[in-house]
Design a protein around this motif. Structure first.
Motif, PDB file in Angstrom:
ATOM      1  N   ALA A  50       0.836  -1.214   0.000  1.00 42.31           N
ATOM      2  CA  ALA A  50       0.000   0.000   0.000  1.00 42.31           C
ATOM      3  C   ALA A  50       0.866   1.258   0.000  1.00 42.31           C
ATOM      4  N   TRP A  53       2.437   1.589  -3.471  1.00 39.87           N
ATOM      5  CA  TRP A  53       1.426   2.072  -4.447  1.00 39.87           C
ATOM      6  C   TRP A  53       1.156   3.559  -4.256  1.00 39.87           C
ATOM      7  N   THR A  54       1.083   3.984  -2.972  1.00 39.20           N
ATOM      8  CA  THR A  54       0.849   5.413  -2.683  1.00 39.20           C
ATOM      9  C   THR A  54       1.993   6.271  -3.228  1.00 39.20           C
TER      10      THR A  54
END
Length: 445
Positions: A50, A53-54
């Motif tokens: 996560a 991806w951010t």
């Protein structure tokens, strides 16, 4: 065997991720959640993914923002350059129009001066002929006077001989008296004839001097006429050559265009007619030939002006825009393979005004499947223009429009991927590149 391997893996994971317990206490009881090593690894991997991806999404958004800013700046620079070019073309067009108007005004003034000079020249010629006639009459009179003098001398001699014969024996004194009287008469007649001859010679000399002055004035007038004609011919050449080049670059025959315009010409005044100063049917002079050549050039320029307004030499969009797709084969934006693009696309803001590029009659103003909201205008010489993907149509079928008249607004209707104008030019039903007409007119309008 499998249990032993699973146990060893579990023991290895517990060394790095020991089992954790999360206690949840309420008023009546206490519970806990067991976080096994596997669960902790899954949570760690999910959090890492996560976070990655951010970071990647943030970088992509920042790159898009930077790229969009550069594209906007480039678009603004192109727009400024295009507006500057349009302003220069507009100034050049106004300058050409002013030069043509000044040339027409100079030509009219020159024609007036030439007419006045021709009148004075004709009057001078008439006066010269009258003087020549007077000189001839004076010379005839002088010749008659000389003949009469000679006749008088002969008559005097004859009378003297007759008197001598009749008197016979007249005295010497009488003969002397008669001789003196005869001499006095002859002397007086000769004196009068000499004075009359001198007067005639003086008048003839004055007439010759006046004829010489008239010839000098005629030569000066011819030189001045030649200078005026030279300036008019130069101005006419400067005005006509760009128009002739514009039509040829557009792929159209100037002679055929002029013939078609002249055939359908219905304006007031009609074409310019040749000048003729002779009423006896004589061959035209050099000045008449040059004047008629200038009149023919002006008539040709007038026909060019009429044809230019009937052909699509103007821009359909005057506000800011950018060229997005040209004429020819291209990859279809809807994914239908390679297809022929029969016009050129001009992208701009939604609702940008769209103008007719030439005088004509609206033959279609409504919806057409691929074109969306479409306007077709029929022009002279078998030319048709099409304006597609409009958001609003402002004309009706059968309406006559002029070049520069607003016919609709830019939109995204029909088979389109964005707000733009699809502009077509057709000759005898066959699509041609609109840029041929736009580029041909860039050095004239």
């Amino acid at each position: 065997m499998l249990n032993r391997i699973a146990y060893r893996v579990h023991q290895s994971l517990e060394r790095h991720f020991p089992e954790q317990r999360l206690f949840l206490k309420s008023d009546t009881e206490t519970r806990f959640i067991r976080l096994r090593p596997t669960t902790q690894i899954i949570a760690l991997v999910g959090g890492t993914l996560a976070l990655a991806w951010t970071i990647v999404a943030t970088a992509l958004i920042m790159m898009d923002s930077i790229g969009a800013g550069s594209a906007r700046e480039q678009s603004m620079r192109q727009q400024a350059l295009y507006e500057e070019r349009l302003n220069a073309l507009s100034s050049d067009r106004d300058l050409r129009a002013e030069e043509a108007a000044r040339a027409q005004e100079r030509f009219n003034i020159a024609l007036t001066q030439v007419s006045e000079m021709q009148e004075r020249l004709l009057a001078s010629e008439d006066r010269r002929r009258e003087l020549e006639t007077g000189i001839e009459a004076i010379q005839d009179t002088l010749r008659e006077a000389i003949k009469e003098r000679d006749m008088a001398r002969a008559e005097a001699e004859r009378v003297t001989l007759a008197l001598n014969a009749q008197a016979g024996g007249a005295t010497e004194l009488g003969r002397a008296s008669d001789t003196l009287a005869t001499l006095e008469f002859l002397t007086g007649a000769l004196g009068e004839a000499a004075e009359e001859r001198n007067e005639v010679l003086a008048e003839a000399e004055a007439a010759r001097e006046e004829v010489r002055l008239i010839a000098d004035a005629k030569e000066a007038l011819q030189m001045r006429n030649d200078a005026i004609f030279s300036k008019l011919e130069e101005a006419l050449t400067v005005s006509v050559e760009p128009l002739d080049k514009m039509f040829r670059e557009a792929g159209m025959s100037p002679d055929d265009l002029i013939g078609a315009v002249r055939e359908g010409y219905s304006g007031q005044g009609g074409p310019l007619t040749p000048i003729s100063f002779s009423t006896s049917g004589a061959a035209p002079s050099a000045e008449e030939l040059r004047a008629n050549a200038i009149l023919t050039g002006l008539d040709r320029m007038n026909m060019y002006r009429i044809a230019a307004f009937k052909l699509p030499f103007a821009m359909p969009v005057k506000d800011s825009f950018r060229w997005t797709s040209g004429f020819g084969y291209r990859r279809d934006p809807k994914g239908a393979g390679t297809r022929m693009h029969e016009g050129t696309d001009l992208a701009g803001a939604y609702g940008t005004p769209i103008y007719a590029t030439a005088d004509g009659v609206v033959t279609h103003a409504g919806w057409d499947n691929g074109y969306g909201r479409l306007v077709k205008i029929k022009h002279d010489f078998g030319v048709e223009t099409r304006y597609a993907h409009m958001s609003q149509i402002r004309v009706e079928v059968g309406q006559r429009v002029s070049r520069g008249e607003r016919i609709g607004d830019m939109g995204n209707s029909g088979r389109s991927t964005g707000t733009h104008l699809h502009y077509e030019v057709r000759l005898s039903g066959e699509a041609v590149n609109p840029m041929t007409f736009i580029k041909a007119a860039k050095n004239v309008f």
